[in-house]
Structures are given as C-alpha cells and as structure tokens.
Write an enzyme that holds these catalytic residues in place. Structure first.
Site, PDB file in Angstrom:
ATOM      1  N   GLY B  31      52.001  65.910  31.062  1.00  0.00           N
ATOM      2  CA  GLY B  31      52.723  66.830  30.185  1.00  0.00           C
ATOM      3  C   GLY B  31      53.542  67.849  30.961  1.00  0.00           C
ATOM      4  N   HIS B  37      60.389  63.925  34.636  1.00  0.00           N
ATOM      5  CA  HIS B  37      59.751  63.017  33.672  1.00  0.00           C
ATOM      6  C   HIS B  37      60.788  62.290  32.827  1.00  0.00           C
ATOM      7  CE1 HIS B  37      56.426  66.083  34.223  1.00  0.00           C
ATOM      8  NE2 HIS B  37      55.787  64.952  34.465  1.00  0.00           N
ATOM      9  N   GLN B  61      40.928  64.508  38.363  1.00  0.00           N
ATOM     10  CA  GLN B  61      41.754  64.478  39.572  1.00  0.00           C
ATOM     11  C   GLN B  61      42.069  65.881  40.098  1.00  0.00           C
ATOM     12  OE1 GLN B  61      44.993  62.475  37.335  1.00  0.00           O
ATOM     13  NE2 GLN B  61      46.371  63.586  38.666  1.00  0.00           N
ATOM     14  N   GLY B 149      56.911  58.615  39.704  1.00  0.00           N
ATOM     15  CA  GLY B 149      57.919  59.382  40.414  1.00  0.00           C
ATOM     16  C   GLY B 149      57.694  59.387  41.921  1.00  0.00           C
ATOM     17  N   LYS B 151      58.247  61.690  43.926  1.00  0.00           N
ATOM     18  CA  LYS B 151      57.742  62.958  44.468  1.00  0.00           C
ATOM     19  C   LYS B 151      56.283  62.828  44.890  1.00  0.00           C
ATOM     20  CE  LYS B 151      56.836  66.827  42.130  1.00  0.00           C
ATOM     21  NZ  LYS B 151      55.485  67.275  42.591  1.00  0.00           N
ATOM     22  N   GLN B 155      50.640  59.029  45.940  1.00  0.00           N
ATOM     23  CA  GLN B 155      50.103  58.477  44.690  1.00  0.00           C
ATOM     24  C   GLN B 155      50.713  57.103  44.408  1.00  0.00           C
ATOM     25  OE1 GLN B 155      49.413  60.815  40.860  1.00  0.00           O
ATOM     26  NE2 GLN B 155      51.325  59.791  40.376  1.00  0.00           N
ATOM     27  N   SER B 188      55.928  70.210  37.306  1.00  0.00           N
ATOM     28  CA  SER B 188      55.360  70.986  36.193  1.00  0.00           C
ATOM     29  C   SER B 188      54.800  72.304  36.686  1.00  0.00           C
ATOM     30  CB  SER B 188      54.246  70.177  35.519  1.00  0.00           C
ATOM     31  OG  SER B 188      54.771  68.966  35.033  1.00  0.00           O
TER      32      SER B 188
END
Lengths: 307, 307
Positions: B31, B37, B61, B149, B151, B155, B188
């Site tokens: 979110g 996003h 996480q 993404g 960034k 991950q 975010s």
C-alpha cells in the site's frame, strides 16, 4: 501411460489435458509400488480424470544416508504396476531436475507437528524435506487433488497444515492403510525384512489391535491403552522408538482419561535392519460415558477392510 | 475495480476470469501507493488481461516493530490510485485472513542471497517473511505474471530464486525504479521524511550517480567506485548501513577490478527516522578492455528515463 522426466515436458502434457477440461490427480510416491500405492492410484482415478504418479526418492527427507542407499528402486516394475492401476503419467525426474545447481529454498512447517514423533526421532529436517518436495510436486503438477496414505499419519497432518498455511489450491485426500493378510502395513521397506524379521514384524499390528481391543472393552486410561501396545511389542522382543497415544490434530500426548473423539496410536519400531511405522485411530464414541458402553474404533479393522 | 478481502472471494472472482480466457497479473504491494507502484500496475496491464493489486502490510517481514507501526496506511487513497491505474481487483485481506490461528509454515531461501545486504542488517527473518507471504500471494492469485520493482533489487533476486526453486508456475517481471525529479527513488517511506531529511536524502541518488560517473570515466577498481558513492553520502552527513558493490547474481562483494558485465551498487541509508534503500546496476561493456573505452551504464540514468 507415459513416463516423463522433466518439469517442462510434464507441464506441456498437462496443459493439453487441462485445455480438454480434464481434472488432474497427483499420487506422490518414492516408488517400490505396492498394494498401498495402488489403492492411492485407485482413489486418484475416482477423484480426477487424469492421474499423475510421481516417483522420486527424495534425498532431503532421509536423515540416514544408509536408509537412502538401501531404499528399494524398482522403476521398471513400478511403471508396469502404475499403468495397470490406471495411471496416465509416471513422473520420474532425476535428482538434478528437482534440485538443480544453486537450489537454496526450503518449506517448513514448524512447531509440534514436525517436532513430535517422527520429528523427534528422525529430526525435524525429515519433515522439512517432505514439505519442500511436496510443495514442489504440487507446483509442478498443479493437481486438483493429491492423494496420501494414512500409514504416514503425521505426514498427512503436516501436509494438510502446509496446504492450508500456504494457500495451495489443492484438495488432500487420505486413503486407509492397506495391510497384509496378517495385518502388517504395506510398506516399500517391507521387502528389506529378512524372513525372521517378517515373522516378528506382525507384532506391530497386533500391538495396535491389543490397544484397540482394550479400548473396546471399556478401558479409558491413556497409559493403560498405551501399555497394552507396548506389552505386545516387548513380548516379541521389539524395542520401539516410540509408542505414542496422541491428539490427532496436535500430536500432544494423551494423559489420564481419553477424551471423546479420536486419538492417534502411532508407533515406530526397528525390526532387524528396517525401521517400520504404523498407526491406528482409536475413537471414543460421544455417547460412551462409561466402561459399560463400548466405543467404536475407527482403527485397524476398518482400515484393513477399506484396503 | 473491486476490493476483495478474502481468499475464497478472490478465487471465485478469478475462476470466472480464467473461464473467460483472461490471463492474470499480480502486483504485490504494502500500500501507500506512489508512482513506482503505478508503473508496476501499468506493466502488469501490458502483460496480462486482468490485474490484481494486493495490499498487505506483512507483519512477518518487519524486523522492527516501530517501522511496522509507522508504515503508512492509506487504503482509501490506494484504492483510487489503483483503479485510476487500471487495476481490476484490490486484494486487501486482514492479517487474520493471511495468518489464521495455528499458522506454522515458513518458506525460506537460504544462503548468501538472504544473508547479505538487507539480510545482514535486517536479519534473515526479513526475507523469510517476504518469501512466505509472496508464496502465499502467488498461491492465492495463481497469476500468469507477477511484477516487482527494481528498487528492491535483493528482493527480486530472492523471489526469482524462490520461484525457480519451488517450481512456482509464474513469470516474474521487473520494472525500473521510478524517481523524483531530483533522483530520489520513490518509496512509501518517503512520506515520513521531514523537510530537512528530504533535502539530505538526495545525496543517495547522487552517490549512485557519482559511482556511475566514475565508472563511465574508465575507473575499474571496485574499491574506488564504492568509495565514490561513500564520499557523497559522507559529505551529506549520512551514515549508510552498507554501500555494497556486488555480483548481481550472488551478492558476493566485488574486489579488485570489476569484471565485464553488470555489478550491483546497493545502499541502505538511515535518513532521520527513515531507513531508505536504493541501487543501480553498473555495467562494464564486453569490449571495454581498458580505461580509454568508456563502459555503458545500465544504471540510474536509464532507470530514471524508464520511470
């Protein structure tokens, strides 16, 4: 029946089945197929249009390298048996197809379900190996239903937890244990029993029967029921790794009076060079308030009949 | 666009989409949607017929309870933004829907991919949380493609490993980092930067730029390239958790001369109360035998343009 060795070929095959609207059932096996496996295949045929039998002796779930080496490998016979039982695909990948270079992932169910019984004796790594390979097989095949045997009761519990926890879109079906005429549970490891071991091994189902009978006679004390099974094994000269009488949802050991509902009596017993496991569900009926009202047992006899 | 809260409702909805022959794309988010996003959603729309944006601030996480509490939650705005970007479903389950009572499973990628960089500083548990929830989301949605993404470079690496290792039948697509006009990567967490932090934070993309420029000028020594980035952060009064110049496949730190091909320059930098991460790919071109032959950089500039 087709034998398939790679995930890519498996997916190509299943894609066309799915396009034709066919549902898919998976029977995961480590080969050395016996009547127990054939009952799983029969159940999968009932539940789905197309049946994939996987044959993979998964190295990561063996805590004992000797047990892995000694595990029977009989693929040619297995292919005939699976085909005769009506399987459509035998998926028999080499180890490098399942665990390629750089493989680094693991799927774990933590807590008591994997720490108790088999987890306590084989190490929790055994179940991590099982849950990892089962997750992979479910992802490779994408079945509507996957069929497991009740003989591996703890494995069923762990797989059900895994599927629920990780939202795997599959239905798990469990087939009762298939037994020899004398009651010994069918197992791929039975072929490794020497004749003298085979004669003694019958004490395992007899131990489960003794506990069931005692319950049927009205005994409710967990320790007494457990002891009935232990006594039979002891009389046969067997030294079990465990004789557990446990909550079938949590595997917590029963103490005191058995509650209404099912309890799991599970044993692991070395017989000569072979480690055997077996189990039966003991059920105290809801109406059974006292010793005069014998409970039903949903156990060995029922399972034998169903097998 | 529909907002859906339960896995059961999500599956019912997607089943009818699939019956209609529509492919499905998943954009997993926590979110607080921003332009980064929206670029993921746009990519998913290109790649699939139906786009599911998941919105779940995954507690497992977060290594830091304060960071979890402070994580921005703006679902009403997110729903508007996702709908405007062309998403078809906002899947926003409550925590109890994702982690019901008795939940006991974990999906892990082990080894250097989760132990280095973010794993070393946030703990490997961070990535176990990521891989567990990503596995669940992939199983819930069953997408043809999932979009992440750039960034979060580490991950992406971990998710690709997970998908390969567990045979998850999904294509992973990666979208370049979207940046503010001054180069700061959209995150975010940026909304939590105080004005004085925001002014300083621009040193992060400038540090990556400085390293890229040095490489473009012919520098090949890993330590020198890394030091160029460190100097910019230091001059801005920032104390990075790490400035890593690493093999983008293994995250092993580069030493000596950079090899031909890509290297990953990745940083984690606390700025006031906020921990920011950023990265750029630095590419030594195959023909670049010496310092006179400037390499191409597949890094920040290119990513900025693409965003």
């Amino acid at each position: 029946m087709r034998t398939i060795r790679t995930v890519a070929e498996l997916r190509t095959h299943l894609r066309s089945s799915r396009r034709a609207g066919r549902t898919v059932g998976l029977v995961p096996t480590m080969g050395a197929l016996h009547d127990g496996h054939l009952a799983l295949i029969a159940a999968a045929r009932e539940a789905a249009d197309e049946v994939v039998v996987s044959l993979f002796v998964n190295p990561t779930q063996f805590n004992d390298a000797g047990d892995l080496d000694a595990y029977p490998r009989t693929e040619a016979d297995d292919a005939v048996a699976a085909a005769d039982a009506g399987a459509h695909v035998l998926f028999a990948p080499p180890v490098a197809e399942v665990y390629p270079d750089g493989f680094a992932s693991e799927v774990r169910v933590g807590g008591p379900l994997t720490e108790r019984l088999e987890g306590a004796h084989r190490g929790a790594g055994h179940f991590h190996g099982v849950t990892t390979v089962v997750t992979k097989l479910l992802n490779m095949v994408g079945p509507d239903v996957a069929v497991f045997g009740a003989k591996d009761a703890q494995q069923v519990l762990v797989v059900r937890r895994l599927v629920r926890d990780l939202d795997v879109p599959v239905r798990i079906e469990v087939v009762p244990t298939v037994r020899e005429p004398d009651g010994l549970a069918r197992s791929s490891r039975n072929v490794r029993l020497r004749p003298e071991d085979r004669a003694v091994a019958v004490a395992i189902p007899r131990a489960l029967d003794a506990a069931s009978s005692l319950l049927a006679d009205g005994e409710r004390d967990a320790a007494a029921v457990r002891a009935a099974a232990e006594r039979v094994l002891d009389d046969a000269g067997l030294r079990p790794e465990y004789v557990a009488l446990a909550d079938p949802a949590t595997l917590a050991e029963r103490e005191g009076a058995l509650p209404v509902g099912p309890s799991l009596l599970a044993v692991a017993v070395p017989v000569g060079p072979v480690r055997l496991i077996d189990n039966v569900e003991l059920v105290v009926a809801p109406s059974a308030a006292g010793a005069d009202d014998p409970p039903s047992t949903g156990g060995l006899q029922a399972a034998t009949a169903a097998g």
